[in-house]
Write an enzyme that holds these catalytic residues in place. Structure first.
Site, mmCIF file in Angstrom:
data_model
loop_
_atom_site.group_PDB
_atom_site.id
_atom_site.type_symbol
_atom_site.label_atom_id
_atom_site.label_comp_id
_atom_site.label_asym_id
_atom_site.label_seq_id
_atom_site.Cartn_x
_atom_site.Cartn_y
_atom_site.Cartn_z
ATOM 1 N N LYS A 164 -25.859 -21.339 15.163
ATOM 2 C CA LYS A 164 -25.156 -22.058 16.220
ATOM 3 C C LYS A 164 -24.012 -21.201 16.771
ATOM 4 O O LYS A 164 -23.149 -20.753 16.029
ATOM 5 C CB LYS A 164 -24.631 -23.383 15.673
ATOM 6 C CG LYS A 164 -25.752 -24.312 15.205
ATOM 7 C CD LYS A 164 -25.239 -25.555 14.516
ATOM 8 C CE LYS A 164 -24.652 -25.242 13.154
ATOM 9 N NZ LYS A 164 -24.335 -26.474 12.388
ATOM 10 N N THR A 189 -16.013 -34.184 18.320
ATOM 11 C CA THR A 189 -17.215 -33.483 17.858
ATOM 12 C C THR A 189 -17.357 -33.550 16.335
ATOM 13 O O THR A 189 -18.064 -32.732 15.746
ATOM 14 C CB THR A 189 -17.166 -32.010 18.297
ATOM 15 O OG1 THR A 189 -15.947 -31.407 17.812
ATOM 16 C CG2 THR A 189 -17.211 -31.889 19.813
ATOM 17 N N GLY A 212 -18.780 -34.193 12.953
ATOM 18 C CA GLY A 212 -20.118 -34.471 12.451
ATOM 19 C C GLY A 212 -21.255 -33.905 13.270
ATOM 20 O O GLY A 212 -22.422 -34.236 13.019
ATOM 21 N N THR A 213 -20.959 -33.004 14.219
ATOM 22 C CA THR A 213 -22.044 -32.477 15.060
ATOM 23 C C THR A 213 -23.057 -31.666 14.244
ATOM 24 O O THR A 213 -24.263 -31.755 14.478
ATOM 25 C CB THR A 213 -21.484 -31.599 16.196
ATOM 26 O OG1 THR A 213 -20.602 -30.621 15.629
ATOM 27 C CG2 THR A 213 -20.724 -32.432 17.201
ATOM 28 N N GLY A 214 -22.552 -30.870 13.300
ATOM 29 C CA GLY A 214 -23.469 -30.063 12.487
ATOM 30 C C GLY A 214 -24.371 -30.902 11.620
ATOM 31 O O GLY A 214 -25.583 -30.643 11.515
ATOM 32 N N CYS A 215 -23.788 -31.920 10.996
ATOM 33 C CA CYS A 215 -24.575 -32.836 10.167
ATOM 34 C C CYS A 215 -25.645 -33.532 11.008
ATOM 35 O O CYS A 215 -26.806 -33.644 10.600
ATOM 36 C CB CYS A 215 -23.668 -33.903 9.546
ATOM 37 S SG CYS A 215 -22.278 -33.269 8.579
#
Length: 271
Positions: free
Chosen positions: A173, A204, A206-209
């Site tokens: 990412k 933003t 928790g975007t990765g989760c």
């Protein structure tokens, strides 16, 4: 119905971790199950404390799910210690789920370290080789390959190194680089850029989760890796565009934007 299992930490604020994973599973049309590795006391501003779950309980949770329910895909998030990593790896080696999505969570949005320094090598040795796809951001990838990533060429080199470490594929990412947040997918043979547009919001959390869980959900439904990544990218873009201004820090993404919209319009269950 297809299923997905998240192995991760709990976020009391509901925006990341287990809570975000289960929401993303549901929003992407699969039944979600969970193995909790740690309980965090956190909100949109900070992580106040962490209680790691006893490793025998982690092992029991995994066996309880796998012994009874079909698991079509697994998403892995917060694994704070080397002992926890080894416990999870042993169970995954025992049950051999078809798809494993590894999100190498290291630091919270507020800067709290969620992966102990001594556990990094264990993650590289025991977890990355099990992964169907690994989804690091730039800082996480820099730790895993022990070099800086400043350019798109650096991103390509990082993907190659991570595959050499044993990952079958990588979604790196690029949001931490300047300009648009362009992500790079590498399957060990070819590269595929997924171009994005930077959305101006601080919400933003928790975007990765959420992204990695959406990938797992789409793999569970039978989509290819690149299709699953593409669908997940479109889903997280919508969730960020309609993110929720909750709390006084980084608010959560809107996992159920379309469902909430239907409810507000009175079209849910013929309201």
């Amino acid at each position: 119905m297809r299923t997905a299992l998240t192995i991760a930490g709990s976020d009391s604020g509901g925006g990341a971790g287990i809570q975000a994973d289960l929401k993303a599973f549901s929003a992407n049309g699969v039944y979600g199950m969970s193995v909790i590795t740690a309980v965090t006391a956190q909100n949109t501003q900070e992580v106040r404390s962490i209680q790691n779950i006893d490793n025998e309980v982690i092992k029991d949770q995994m066996e309880a799910v796998f012994d009874d329910i079909r698991v079509d895909a697994v998403k892995i998030g917060m694994l704070s210690s080397s002992v926890t990593i080894e416990t999870v790896a042993q169970s995954l080696n025992k049950y051999r789920p078809k798809y494993i999505v590894l999100d190498p969570v290291m630091v919270s949005k507020g800067g709290h370290h969620l992966l102990q320094q001594e556990a990094i090598q264990s993650l590289k040795e025991n977890m990355i080789p099990l992964a169907t796809i690994i989804t690091p951001n730039i800082p996480e990838a820099e730790v895993l390959i022990n070099r800086l990533i400043k350019t798109e060429e650096d991103m390509m080199d990082a993907c190659r190194i991570l595959v050499e470490h044993g990952a079958k594929s990588v979604l790196l990412k690029g949001g931490h680089l300047s300009g648009d947040p362009n992500d790079l997918f590498y399957d060990g043979d070819s590269f595929h850029w997924l171009y994005g547009e930077r959305i101006q919001t601080k919400n933003t959390h928790g975007t990765g989760c959420t992204l990695s869980s959406a990938i797992a959900a789409n793999l569970a439904k039978g989509h290819s890796l690149i299709e699953s990544v593409d669908f997940a990218k479109k889903y997280i873009k919508l969730a960020i565009e309609h993110s929720l201004p909750l709390g006084h820090g980084h608010g959560p993404t809107n996992h159920f934007y379309e469902l909430y919209r239907l409810a507000e319009e009175g079209r849910l269950m013929n309201q």
